[in-house]
Write an enzyme that holds these catalytic residues in place. Structure first.
Site, PDB file in Angstrom:
ATOM      1  N   ASN A 145       2.435  -4.379  -3.140  1.00 36.12           N
ATOM      2  CA  ASN A 145       1.035  -4.936  -3.341  1.00 36.12           C
ATOM      3  C   ASN A 145       0.644  -3.947  -3.585  1.00 36.12           C
ATOM      4  OD1 ASN A 145      -1.196  -7.023  -2.790  1.00 36.12           O
ATOM      5  ND2 ASN A 145      -1.118  -6.399  -1.226  1.00 36.12           N
ATOM      6  N   GLU A 204       1.111  -0.793   0.130  1.00 30.99           N
ATOM      7  CA  GLU A 204      -0.539   0.019   0.488  1.00 30.99           C
ATOM      8  C   GLU A 204       0.612   1.541   0.172  1.00 30.99           C
ATOM      9  OE1 GLU A 204      -3.029  -0.088   3.079  1.00 30.99           O
ATOM     10  OE2 GLU A 204      -3.788  -1.843   1.772  1.00 30.99           O
ATOM     11  N   HIS A 237     -10.541  -6.242  -3.133  1.00 29.54           N
ATOM     12  CA  HIS A 237     -11.146  -6.293  -2.247  1.00 29.54           C
ATOM     13  C   HIS A 237     -11.730  -5.486  -2.715  1.00 29.54           C
ATOM     14  CE1 HIS A 237      -8.579  -8.013   1.062  1.00 29.54           C
ATOM     15  NE2 HIS A 237      -7.940  -6.893   1.188  1.00 29.54           N
ATOM     16  N   ASP A 253     -11.818 -11.180  -1.195  1.00 29.25           N
ATOM     17  CA  ASP A 253     -13.088 -11.031  -0.776  1.00 29.25           C
ATOM     18  C   ASP A 253     -14.277 -10.748  -1.569  1.00 29.25           C
ATOM     19  OD1 ASP A 253     -12.335  -8.840   0.571  1.00 29.25           O
ATOM     20  OD2 ASP A 253     -11.701  -9.889   2.171  1.00 29.25           O
ATOM     21  N   GLU A 292      -5.275 -10.298  -2.342  1.00 32.27           N
ATOM     22  CA  GLU A 292      -6.387 -10.563  -1.286  1.00 32.27           C
ATOM     23  C   GLU A 292      -8.012 -10.522  -1.349  1.00 32.27           C
ATOM     24  OE1 GLU A 292      -5.677  -7.483   1.259  1.00 32.27           O
ATOM     25  OE2 GLU A 292      -2.717  -7.924   1.141  1.00 32.27           O
TER      26      GLU A 292
HETATM   27  C1  XIL Z   1      -6.064  -7.049   7.960  1.00 32.17           C
HETATM   28  C2  XIL Z   1      -6.087  -8.575   8.526  1.00 32.17           C
HETATM   29  O1  XIL Z   1      -7.335  -9.384   8.285  1.00 32.17           O
HETATM   30  C3  XIL Z   1      -6.943  -7.986   9.923  1.00 32.17           C
HETATM   31  O2  XIL Z   1      -7.149  -9.404  10.526  1.00 32.17           O
HETATM   32  C4  XIL Z   1      -6.104  -6.840  10.786  1.00 32.17           C
HETATM   33  O3  XIL Z   1      -6.468  -6.602  11.619  1.00 32.17           O
HETATM   34  C5  XIL Z   1      -5.581  -5.797  10.085  1.00 32.17           C
HETATM   35  O4  XIL Z   1      -5.305  -6.231   8.561  1.00 32.17           O
HETATM   36  N1  XIL Z   1      -4.895  -5.600   3.441  1.00 32.17           N
HETATM   37  C6  XIL Z   1      -3.739  -5.545   4.075  1.00 32.17           C
HETATM   38  C7  XIL Z   1      -3.865  -6.923   4.932  1.00 32.17           C
HETATM   39  O5  XIL Z   1      -2.721  -5.646   3.157  1.00 32.17           O
HETATM   40  O6  XIL Z   1      -3.174  -7.052   5.480  1.00 32.17           O
HETATM   41  C8  XIL Z   1      -5.214  -6.324   6.127  1.00 32.17           C
HETATM   42  O7  XIL Z   1      -5.564  -7.228   6.691  1.00 32.17           O
HETATM   43  C9  XIL Z   1      -6.787  -6.226   5.225  1.00 32.17           C
HETATM   44  C10 XIL Z   1      -6.085  -4.756   3.775  1.00 32.17           C
END
Ligand code: XIL
Length: 321
Positions: free
Chosen positions: A156, A113, A191, A222, A220
């Protein structure tokens, strides 16, 4: 790591997945106790599970603004040697962690990020950016490459499916590549909301990455059961009201979600240079979206609260059959 400790979750993992990612235990807030002191226990447990079951491990994430322990930045920022001190701590951390997992982790999210959501290119409120400026990306990638020449190194970020955010991330990537920084690929978090963005937007993000000669990983994935305005994640206002319970999520919503999962996996199938797809969680029993941006019922994954396959699972299975 919670999932590998639970027998039914471990069973689900073994049955359907060949790559696992630590949701939290490879972040600096777990591993980086203090300078030169590491807590590898939980991550090692995950790696051992993977190895015992013939699965591979994606490393997530070495450098992220949300997991930046204060010891990295200790000292007087006005001191002449401050910058060099922070740089040395970062180099040491990346070197030691990547060395520890050498040969066991096929890809690392080296920087997570870095791009801004606003008008600047960089996320300037990151403690890494504040201490080191844009150089932190170069420093982290070079140290990672030196520590393990074989693992793939990723940058990422989220919202890469939107042209504005992707443009900012890619300008960081292009500039780094032109300086010879060893970036192998772009991680697309994905996401997603219930109905946006479209599969075509995702396809464009993967194509833009391949056009640079880079690999893509979906890191990631979802799909929320809600559609929220931008203000929901930015300031937790205007978020869609949650359903009263998991059982009351309308079947039509789960069907919409399934259709979208199916479309996405068809895109993944035909994309160039896409070599890994990860979901951000295993079943709807546990998802970070239950509390982010606000607490509410969520069902963003392929298996339900009893670990049974959802319509989304069937749609994915059909898309990749
Ligand atoms: C999130 C986890 O899922 C949570 O359990 C934690 O509290 C915070 O981080 N982007 C990312 C991940 O790169 O590392 C994050 O994961 C979600 C958003």
């Amino acid at each position: 790591v919670r999932d590998v400790r639970s027998a039914p979750d471990a069973e689900l993992l073994r049955r359907h997945f060949n790559s696992i990612t630590a949701e939290n235990v490879m972040k600096a807030t777990t591993i980086g106790v203090s300078e030169g002191v590491y807590n590898y226990g939980p991550a090692d447990e995950l790696v051992a599970f993977a190895r015992a079951n013939g699965m591979q491990v994606r490393g997530h994430a070495l450098v992220w603004h949300q997991t930046a322990p204060a010891w990295f930045f200790a000292g007087d920022p006005a001191a002449a040697d401050y910058r060099a001190t922070v740089q040395r701590r970062l180099e040491r951390y990346v070197t030691d962690v990547v060395t520890h997992f050498r040969g066991q982790v096929y890809a690392w999210d080296v920087v997570n990020e870095p791009a801004s959501d606003g008008s600047t290119t960089w996320r300037e409120d990151s403690p890494w950016y504040r201490a080191l400026g844009p150089d932190y990306v170069d420093i982290a990638f070079r140290a990672a490459r030196a520590a393990d020449p074989d693992t793939k190194l990723f940058i990422n970020d989220y919202n890469t499916e939107f042209a504005g955010k992707r443009g900012r991330l890619m300008s960081i990537v292009d500039a780094a590549l032109s300086r010879g920084v060893p970036i192998d690929g772009v991680g697309h978090q994905l996401h997603l909301q219930l109905t946006t963005p479209t599969a075509a937007q995702v396809e464009q993000a993967l194509a833009d990455t391949a056009a640079r000669g880079l690999m893509s990983h979906v890191t990631e994935l979802d799909i929320s059961i809600y559609d929220d305005p931008g203000s929901c994640s930015a300031s937790r206002t205007g978020c869609a009201t949650g359903y009263p319970s998991y059982a009351e999520i309308p079947a039509s919503v789960l069907q919409t979600q399934a259709t979208r999962y199916g479309e996405l996996f068809r895109v993944f199938r035909r994309a160039q240079n896409l070599t890994s797809v990860s979901l951000w969680g295993l079943s709807d029993l546990n998802s970070w979206l239950e509390t982010f941006p606000v607490r509410r019922v969520q069902a963003p994954l392929l298996f339900d609260e009893q670990r049974r396959p959802k319509p989304a699972f069937t749609a994915v299975a059909q898309s990749i059959a």
